[in-house]
Motif scaffolding. Structure first.
Motif, PDB file in Angstrom:
ATOM      1  N   THR A  44       0.837  -1.191   0.000  1.00 25.60           N
ATOM      2  CA  THR A  44       0.000   0.000   0.000  1.00 25.60           C
ATOM      3  C   THR A  44       0.877   1.247   0.000  1.00 25.60           C
ATOM      4  OG1 THR A  44      -1.573  -1.281   1.260  1.00 25.60           O
ATOM      5  CG2 THR A  44      -2.006   1.043   1.107  1.00 25.60           C
ATOM      6  N   GLU A  47      -1.919   5.085  -4.840  1.00 26.96           N
ATOM      7  CA  GLU A  47      -2.360   4.752  -6.195  1.00 26.96           C
ATOM      8  C   GLU A  47      -1.388   5.178  -7.283  1.00 26.96           C
ATOM      9  OE1 GLU A  47      -6.370   6.029  -6.860  1.00 26.96           O
ATOM     10  OE2 GLU A  47      -6.888   5.602  -4.786  1.00 26.96           O
ATOM     11  N   SER A  70      -5.232  -2.193   2.924  1.00 24.23           N
ATOM     12  CA  SER A  70      -6.138  -1.128   2.508  1.00 24.23           C
ATOM     13  C   SER A  70      -7.373  -1.778   1.897  1.00 24.23           C
ATOM     14  CB  SER A  70      -5.453  -0.197   1.510  1.00 24.23           C
ATOM     15  OG  SER A  70      -6.222   0.974   1.340  1.00 24.23           O
ATOM     16  N   ASN A  71      -8.313  -0.970   1.433  1.00 20.44           N
ATOM     17  CA  ASN A  71      -9.564  -1.535   0.925  1.00 20.44           C
ATOM     18  C   ASN A  71      -9.797  -1.259  -0.552  1.00 20.44           C
ATOM     19  OD1 ASN A  71     -10.105   1.173   0.996  1.00 20.44           O
ATOM     20  ND2 ASN A  71     -12.145   0.958   1.856  1.00 20.44           N
ATOM     21  N   TRP A  72      -8.736  -1.053  -1.327  1.00 18.15           N
ATOM     22  CA  TRP A  72      -8.902  -0.802  -2.752  1.00 18.15           C
ATOM     23  C   TRP A  72      -8.086  -1.796  -3.571  1.00 18.15           C
ATOM     24  CZ3 TRP A  72      -4.303   0.192  -5.115  1.00 18.15           C
ATOM     25  CH2 TRP A  72      -3.279   0.752  -4.350  1.00 18.15           C
ATOM     26  N   PHE A  74      -7.165  -2.683  -8.143  1.00 17.14           N
ATOM     27  CA  PHE A  74      -7.311  -2.312  -9.549  1.00 17.14           C
ATOM     28  C   PHE A  74      -7.383  -3.595 -10.373  1.00 17.14           C
ATOM     29  CE2 PHE A  74      -5.668   1.742  -8.154  1.00 17.14           C
ATOM     30  CZ  PHE A  74      -6.247   2.657  -9.023  1.00 17.14           C
ATOM     31  N   ASN A  87      -2.550   3.118 -11.408  1.00 18.34           N
ATOM     32  CA  ASN A  87      -3.751   3.900 -11.673  1.00 18.34           C
ATOM     33  C   ASN A  87      -3.828   4.364 -13.131  1.00 18.34           C
ATOM     34  OD1 ASN A  87      -1.746   5.809 -11.607  1.00 18.34           O
ATOM     35  ND2 ASN A  87      -2.769   7.174 -10.173  1.00 18.34           N
ATOM     36  N   LYS A  93     -10.299   0.929 -10.990  1.00 15.50           N
ATOM     37  CA  LYS A  93     -10.190   0.847  -9.535  1.00 15.50           C
ATOM     38  C   LYS A  93     -11.491   0.310  -8.944  1.00 15.50           C
ATOM     39  CE  LYS A  93      -9.235   3.524  -5.417  1.00 15.50           C
ATOM     40  NZ  LYS A  93      -9.025   4.839  -4.841  1.00 15.50           N
ATOM     41  N   PHE A  94     -11.365  -0.420  -7.840  1.00 14.30           N
ATOM     42  CA  PHE A  94     -12.541  -0.878  -7.101  1.00 14.30           C
ATOM     43  C   PHE A  94     -12.256  -0.834  -5.613  1.00 14.30           C
ATOM     44  CE2 PHE A  94      -9.993  -4.651  -7.829  1.00 14.30           C
ATOM     45  CZ  PHE A  94     -10.083  -5.360  -6.646  1.00 14.30           C
ATOM     46  N   LYS A  95     -13.307  -0.664  -4.834  1.00 14.11           N
ATOM     47  CA  LYS A  95     -13.202  -0.837  -3.381  1.00 14.11           C
ATOM     48  C   LYS A  95     -13.479  -2.296  -3.122  1.00 14.11           C
ATOM     49  CE  LYS A  95     -14.381   3.739  -1.845  1.00 14.11           C
ATOM     50  NZ  LYS A  95     -15.268   4.578  -1.066  1.00 14.11           N
ATOM     51  N   GLN A  96     -12.742  -2.891  -2.186  1.00 18.66           N
ATOM     52  CA  GLN A  96     -12.877  -4.324  -1.964  1.00 18.66           C
ATOM     53  C   GLN A  96     -14.271  -4.662  -1.458  1.00 18.66           C
ATOM     54  OE1 GLN A  96      -9.639  -6.187   0.100  1.00 18.66           O
ATOM     55  NE2 GLN A  96      -8.130  -4.949  -0.971  1.00 18.66           N
ATOM     56  N   GLU A 100     -18.606  -3.794  -5.899  1.00 18.18           N
ATOM     57  CA  GLU A 100     -17.641  -2.874  -6.508  1.00 18.18           C
ATOM     58  C   GLU A 100     -16.668  -3.608  -7.436  1.00 18.18           C
ATOM     59  OE1 GLU A 100     -17.258   0.490  -6.418  1.00 18.18           O
ATOM     60  OE2 GLU A 100     -19.163   0.635  -5.374  1.00 18.18           O
TER      61      GLU A 100
END
Length: 112
Positions: A44, A47, A70-72, A74, A87, A93-96, A100
């Protein structure tokens, strides 16, 4: 998680018994088409970090990157260069989370 999310979306999901040289974590099918998916965890660092293309000479269709701690993540279609920002405009991109992730997965341009 990716296997579960894809199965809930109606994909047939296959897990290779041996990944020696094929670089495929998950093989998925919508019926007539098959796609090879690689799943990776990245540190982490934000991005703007750069990811290395470890799949240049393979048949991988896309790579799912999860951020560690983290909670994201790609989803990236394969690319030709040696590296690319995580990025990049072609990456989604997605949130976990299932919703999403699937929303992002369906935006990826993968050719059968």
């Amino acid at each position: 998680m990716v296997v579960s999310w894809l199965m809930q979306d109606g994909w047939q999901v296959f897990l290779p018994v041996l990944d020696h040289g094929h670089q495929t974590d998950i093989l998925i099918s919508d019926g007539p088409n098959y796609f090879r998916v690689q799943v990776k965890t990245v540190c982490t660092k934000g991005e703007n970090q750069v990811v290395r293309n470890q799949w240049k000479d393979s048949n991988i269709d896309c790579v799912v990157y999860f951020a560690r701690d983290s909670n994201w993540g790609f989803i990236a279609p394969t690319f030709l260069g040696n590296n690319r920002p995580i990025n990049h405009k072609s990456h989604v991109k997605f949130k976990q989370g299932r919703k999403e992730f699937l929303k992002a997965f369906h935006k990826i341009e993968v050719k059968p």
